[in-house]
Design an enzyme around this catalytic site. Structure first.
Site, PDB file in Angstrom:
ATOM      1  N   ASP A  45      -8.707   3.510   5.781  1.00  0.00           N
ATOM      2  CA  ASP A  45      -7.329   3.986   5.729  1.00  0.00           C
ATOM      3  C   ASP A  45      -7.240   5.459   5.335  1.00  0.00           C
ATOM      4  OD1 ASP A  45      -6.649   1.390   6.275  1.00  0.00           O
ATOM      5  OD2 ASP A  45      -5.304   1.148   4.550  1.00  0.00           O
ATOM      6  N   HIS A  96      -1.174   4.041  10.812  1.00  0.00           N
ATOM      7  CA  HIS A  96      -0.925   3.945   9.373  1.00  0.00           C
ATOM      8  C   HIS A  96       0.301   4.771   9.006  1.00  0.00           C
ATOM      9  CE1 HIS A  96      -2.080   2.516   5.505  1.00  0.00           C
ATOM     10  NE2 HIS A  96      -2.547   3.659   5.009  1.00  0.00           N
ATOM     11  N   HIS A 190     -11.532   3.494   2.497  1.00  0.00           N
ATOM     12  CA  HIS A 190     -10.704   4.676   2.715  1.00  0.00           C
ATOM     13  C   HIS A 190     -11.551   5.854   3.188  1.00  0.00           C
ATOM     14  CE1 HIS A 190      -8.043   2.192   0.297  1.00  0.00           C
ATOM     15  NE2 HIS A 190      -7.043   2.918   0.758  1.00  0.00           N
TER      16      HIS A 190
END
Length: 226
Positions: A45, A96, A190
């Site tokens: 992410d 996202h 991440h």
């Protein structure tokens, strides 16, 4: 308390009713794949970032593993060449949002605009339209579900949260991921986190030794048919 109970109910509902054995997932989303197939999806992410993404590309490439990257539109726009590098390396790029807001606080039209702006950035880079949206922080409600249905997007959640962004040491990231690994797992990591890059080789090697295959989220979803 009521909100927490509602979120818990919706999470359980996704895992059970929207899992790999339910036709409902074709409409809404996925938090894990088939519990009888030794496949795992690595997802990343909050990228792309100015630093750290190329290192992830190299770490995954060493093992011929494809990841799924949920990109923030404003970062994809700022770091277009890094986004293109992810795409050229064969990684899956998903939505996202554009500014990374808490979507559950927004109305349907604003949620849709956040997703649309992210897709517009990717379209300008000649990258295909996204199929999954991951709400920042993972929070979701009926407004998000309604927006997803209107946009023909699916909710892309996870079953293993490494919490790597908290500064967790490499050995803890490895231990947590290996300890929670199950067939069909979706791992949340991440972009731009140095310890994540350092943890990837051991995670990949040990899970491959257990017989796992690494796939993208789209592959996890009904064998890639969407």
């Amino acid at each position: 308390m009521l909100r927490r109970l509602m979120l818990l109910f919706l999470t359980v509902f996704i895992f059970i009713e929207w899992g790999p054995l339910s036709e409902e997932r074709h409409k809404y989303g996925i938090a894990s794949g088939d519990p009888f197939v030794r496949e795992i999806a690595l997802t990343f992410d909050d990228g792309p970032r100015e630093h750290g993404v190329q290192e992830i590309i190299e770490a995954l490439g060493q093992y011929d593993v494809k990841g799924t990257f949920f990109v923030v539109g404003k970062f994809a726009q700022r770091y277009g060449q890094i986004t293109l590098a992810l795409n050229r390396a064969g990684h899956e790029i998903e939505n996202h949002t554009y500014t990374h807001p808490k979507l559950y606080r927004l109305w349907v039209e604003k949620i849709m605009r956040e997703a649309e702006r992210c897709d517009e950035v990717l379209e300008a880079l000649n990258i295909r339209k996204t199929r999954f949206l991951r709400p920042p922080g993972g929070g979701f409600n009926m407004n998000i579900f309604n927006a997803l249905r209107r946009m023909n997007l699916r909710l892309g959640l996870w079953s293993i949260n490494t919490a790597d962004y908290t500064g967790r040491p490499v050995d803890e990231i490895v231990r947590l991921t290996l300890g929670m690994a199950r067939p069909g797992a979706v791992v949340l990591m991440h972009s731009g986190v140095p310890n994540t890059v350092k943890a990837l080789p051991e995670i990949i090697e040990k899970l491959k030794a257990r017989g796992y295959e690494f796939v993208t989220l789209n592959d996890l979803w009904n064998g890639g048919r969407i």
